[in-house]
Design an enzyme around this catalytic site. Structure first.
Site, PDB file in Angstrom:
ATOM      1  N   LYS A 160      51.145  50.051  41.005  1.00 48.90           N
ATOM      2  CA  LYS A 160      51.473  48.828  40.821  1.00 48.90           C
ATOM      3  C   LYS A 160      50.120  48.109  40.104  1.00 48.90           C
ATOM      4  O   LYS A 160      49.207  47.954  40.547  1.00 48.90           O
ATOM      5  CB  LYS A 160      51.841  47.891  42.019  1.00 48.90           C
ATOM      6  CG  LYS A 160      52.536  46.757  41.475  1.00 48.90           C
ATOM      7  CD  LYS A 160      52.003  45.180  41.674  1.00 48.90           C
ATOM      8  CE  LYS A 160      50.501  44.892  41.930  1.00 48.90           C
ATOM      9  NZ  LYS A 160      50.054  44.057  40.845  1.00 48.90           N
ATOM     10  N   GLU A 215      30.179  37.261  45.208  1.00 47.55           N
ATOM     11  CA  GLU A 215      30.482  38.008  44.171  1.00 47.55           C
ATOM     12  C   GLU A 215      30.703  37.189  42.981  1.00 47.55           C
ATOM     13  O   GLU A 215      31.906  36.551  43.205  1.00 47.55           O
ATOM     14  CB  GLU A 215      31.692  39.130  44.278  1.00 47.55           C
ATOM     15  CG  GLU A 215      31.659  40.154  43.255  1.00 47.55           C
ATOM     16  CD  GLU A 215      32.359  41.179  43.463  1.00 47.55           C
ATOM     17  OE1 GLU A 215      33.655  41.054  44.039  1.00 47.55           O
ATOM     18  OE2 GLU A 215      32.357  42.520  42.954  1.00 47.55           O
ATOM     19  N   CYS A 264      32.864  45.479  39.768  1.00 46.01           N
ATOM     20  CA  CYS A 264      32.754  45.295  41.362  1.00 46.01           C
ATOM     21  C   CYS A 264      31.151  45.991  41.352  1.00 46.01           C
ATOM     22  O   CYS A 264      30.584  45.785  42.436  1.00 46.01           O
ATOM     23  CB  CYS A 264      33.573  46.281  42.142  1.00 46.01           C
ATOM     24  SG  CYS A 264      34.149  47.700  41.362  1.00 46.01           S
ATOM     25  N   GLU A 303      38.667  50.287  47.708  1.00 42.18           N
ATOM     26  CA  GLU A 303      37.604  50.166  46.829  1.00 42.18           C
ATOM     27  C   GLU A 303      37.441  48.606  46.457  1.00 42.18           C
ATOM     28  O   GLU A 303      38.053  48.066  45.696  1.00 42.18           O
ATOM     29  CB  GLU A 303      37.588  50.950  45.301  1.00 42.18           C
ATOM     30  CG  GLU A 303      36.146  51.255  45.166  1.00 42.18           C
ATOM     31  CD  GLU A 303      35.731  50.210  43.886  1.00 42.18           C
ATOM     32  OE1 GLU A 303      35.174  49.289  44.580  1.00 42.18           O
ATOM     33  OE2 GLU A 303      36.155  50.386  42.808  1.00 42.18           O
TER      34      GLU A 303
HETATM   35  P1  ADP Z   1      41.398  39.743  41.618  1.00 41.90           P
HETATM   36  O1  ADP Z   1      40.932  38.743  42.397  1.00 41.90           O
HETATM   37  O2  ADP Z   1      40.188  40.385  40.909  1.00 41.90           O
HETATM   38  O3  ADP Z   1      42.266  39.658  40.607  1.00 41.90           O
HETATM   39  P2  ADP Z   1      42.808  40.930  43.384  1.00 41.90           P
HETATM   40  O4  ADP Z   1      42.522  41.782  44.615  1.00 41.90           O
HETATM   41  O5  ADP Z   1      43.566  39.646  43.642  1.00 41.90           O
HETATM   42  O6  ADP Z   1      41.895  40.887  42.493  1.00 41.90           O
HETATM   43  O7  ADP Z   1      43.796  41.855  42.743  1.00 41.90           O
HETATM   44  C1  ADP Z   1      43.978  43.354  42.613  1.00 41.90           C
HETATM   45  C2  ADP Z   1      45.303  43.803  42.612  1.00 41.90           C
HETATM   46  O8  ADP Z   1      46.011  43.548  43.779  1.00 41.90           O
HETATM   47  C3  ADP Z   1      46.229  43.527  41.627  1.00 41.90           C
HETATM   48  O9  ADP Z   1      47.145  44.576  41.121  1.00 41.90           O
HETATM   49  C4  ADP Z   1      46.950  42.264  42.366  1.00 41.90           C
HETATM   50  O10 ADP Z   1      48.239  42.267  41.516  1.00 41.90           O
HETATM   51  C5  ADP Z   1      47.132  43.057  43.665  1.00 41.90           C
HETATM   52  N1  ADP Z   1      47.480  42.279  44.700  1.00 41.90           N
HETATM   53  C6  ADP Z   1      47.003  40.711  44.888  1.00 41.90           C
HETATM   54  N2  ADP Z   1      47.682  40.213  45.907  1.00 41.90           N
HETATM   55  C7  ADP Z   1      48.295  41.172  46.472  1.00 41.90           C
HETATM   56  C8  ADP Z   1      49.167  41.318  47.568  1.00 41.90           C
HETATM   57  N3  ADP Z   1      49.336  40.423  48.655  1.00 41.90           N
HETATM   58  N4  ADP Z   1      49.921  42.454  47.801  1.00 41.90           N
HETATM   59  C9  ADP Z   1      49.639  43.473  47.156  1.00 41.90           C
HETATM   60  N5  ADP Z   1      48.890  43.572  45.915  1.00 41.90           N
HETATM   61  C10 ADP Z   1      48.110  42.342  45.650  1.00 41.90           C
END
Ligand code: ADP
Length: 484
Positions: A181, A387, A290, A256
């Site tokens: 995903k 960060e 990161c 990570e």
């Molecule tokens: P950033 O804040 O850098 O965008 P995230 O941790 O929000 O980093 O996003 C990293 C990945 O996690 C993306 O693919 C995002 O769509 C996914 N993501 C965000 N929220 C969720 C969730 N509740 N469940 C699963 N995946 C998620």
């Protein structure tokens, strides 16, 4: 539209079970170029039902895929690697369009992404087991390693291709199947990889890319017991959430997560080299990695000299659209990212910091931000606690090695650290005391496919790349043979 030699690499459908599909609902998500605000295209807005279908496809493909020889899987992966490199120009263009990074950086990421496929295709041939001398007569003890099964990967937008191959390559090479995903901001890089995997001959269901809303897809991937392993790269907050969700099915996890990397410049450091390293570490990808230096600690004796040199170097950074020749810093990913950089600067200035250069939104508008350096930063400011994920370098003064180490370790994160110095005794002492997974010593860049990437503390679990990276997708089985 993006100008591509092979326009069929821009896929606007998800890739499930070897086929290109739309969402059951017919709904789509728009993907925007952050540098221009122009619509690049759309991808299917899928949810739990399609995720279940992807999991079933990956499960259906698993038995035949794991039964292949490592050498046979490696041959397909090698083709995938070669096709990625053959199409580097188009893949880089897709990445720059959806993510914003300068074209040269995007090309570099594609080569980095491909390197994981080459490395793990080879490494999977060497997932040796073991024999153990038995403590009992008439018995033999053998340990084998087996692919864990169906794996899921949830990946971020800052490295849209390499964060996928760093997970998919060891998974596929070791005989697992995978559902990816990608971040909804950068799905086209993932879908282009799927198209090339298809052309390379990955069998149906072995590699799937599902696009849509993060929460329903994530809920299904974590709660479905067919998925044996989840590998996630992204924020600590989302990682924590996915870890809690995965508890219901006791999934193996690789996480990570966020960092808050200290970058220490000791008094005897080569200051020009330290500035070069700080630029590479801090401003690459507009500060959105990161492992970006997040806090620059400089010894009192070289504080002014280092600050001056850093400011001079930062003023050479060319901000603009990543497709423009000579640009070295693209836009930030979105407005939320700009607001975070602004909030960190405002908080620091309110508490006594000085802006040496930059400090505000760029005159180009949208999510462009000026490369910034701020001095007189202290440990109590937001910018040293969180960060920033933007092109802002905060400089903090220190007086002794002990003080620098204590400040560097004063964080719940532990991903990367950097330091510059020439005293060999100090190099060992500092490297050993820094609480982190990776240390750059007299270098600002250290990521590659052969070395273990990962963090300690709340920066995550597990290692990616290197010989350790494949263990994340293998389980150990103990065979005890009696009656001999
Ligand atoms: P950033 O804040 O850098 O965008 P995230 O941790 O929000 O980093 O996003 C990293 C990945 O996690 C993306 O693919 C995002 O769509 C996914 N993501 C965000 N929220 C969720 C969730 N509740 N469940 C699963 N995946 C998620």
């Amino acid at each position: 539209m993006i100008n591509l030699k092979d326009p069929s690499l821009l896929k606007q459908q998800a890739y499930l079970n070897g086929e290109w599909c739309v969402a059951n609902s017919g709904k789509t998500i728009a993907v925007i170029n952050p540098a221009t605000g122009v619509l690049i295209g759309t991808v299917p807005d899928m949810g739990a039902t399609e995720t279940r279908q992807a999991i079933e496809a990956a499960n259906g493909a698993w038995k035949a895929w794991r039964s292949k020889l490592a050498k046979e899987r490696a041959a397909i992966l090698r083709k995938w690697h070669d096709l990625i490199l053959d199409n580097v120009a188009d893949l880089a263009a897709i990445m720059t369009a959806e993510q914003g990074k300068p074209l040269a950086e995007a090309r570099g990421e594609i080569a980095y992404a491909a390197s994981f496929i080459e490395w793990f295709a080879e490494e999977a041939k060497r997932t040796y087991g073991e024999t153990i001398p038995s403590p009992t007569q008439g018995r033999r003890i053998v340990v084998t390693k087996e692919p864990i099964g169906v794996c899921a990967a949830i990946t971020p937008w800052n490295f849209p291709s390499s964060m996928i191959t760093r997970k998919a390559a060891p998974a596929l090479a070791s005989g697992c199947t995978m559902i990816v995903k990608p971040a909804d901001l950068t799905p086209f890089s993932a879908l282009a990889l799927a198209e090339l995997g298809h052309r390379a001959g990955l069998p149906q269901g072995v590699f799937n890319v599902i696009t849509g809303q993060a929460a329903p897809i994530g809920d299904e991937l974590t709660s479905n017991s067919t998925v044996r392993k989840l590998s996630f790269t992204g924020s600590t907050a989302v990682g924590r959430h996915l870890m809690a969700q995965s508890a219901s099915t006791i999934k193996k996890l690789s996480l990570e997560l966020g960092g808050n990397a200290p970058f220490i410049v000791f008094g005897d450091a080569d200051l020009d080299a330290a500035v070069e390293g700080a630029i590479a570490s801090k401003y690459r990808n507009s500060g959105q990695t990161c492992v970006c230096a997040n806090r620059i600690y400089v010894h009192d004796s070289v504080y002014e000299a280092f600050s001056e040199k850093l400011v001079a170097a930062v003023q050479h950074i060319q901000v603009g659209d990543g497709f423009t020749e000579g640009v070295t810093q693209g836009p930030l990913i979105n407005q939320k990212a700009v607001e975070k950089a602004e909030a960190h600067i405002a908080d620091a200035v309110a508490k006594g910091a000085r802006v040496l250069t930059g400090g505000k939104r760029h005159s180009l508008g949208r999510s462009f931000f000026e490369p910034t350096v701020i001095a007189d930063v202290t440990q109590d400011m937001l910018i040293t606690r969180e960060e920033t994920f933007g092109p802002v370098a905060p400089i903090i003064r220190f007086h002794s090695e002990e003080q620098a180490i204590a400040m560097a370790n004063d964080t719940e994160f532990g991903l990367a650290s950097y330091f510059y110095g020439r005293d060999v005794g100090q190099i060992w002492r500092v490297a050993e005391q820094l609480e982190c997974g990776m240390v750059g010593i007299n270098t600002g860049v250290f990521s590659n496919e052969v070395a273990p990437f990962g963090g300690v503390k709340q920066s995550g679990l597990g290692r990616e790349g290197s010989k350790y990276g494949i263990d994340e997708y293998l389980v150990v089985k103990y065979l005890c043979m009696g009656g001999i």
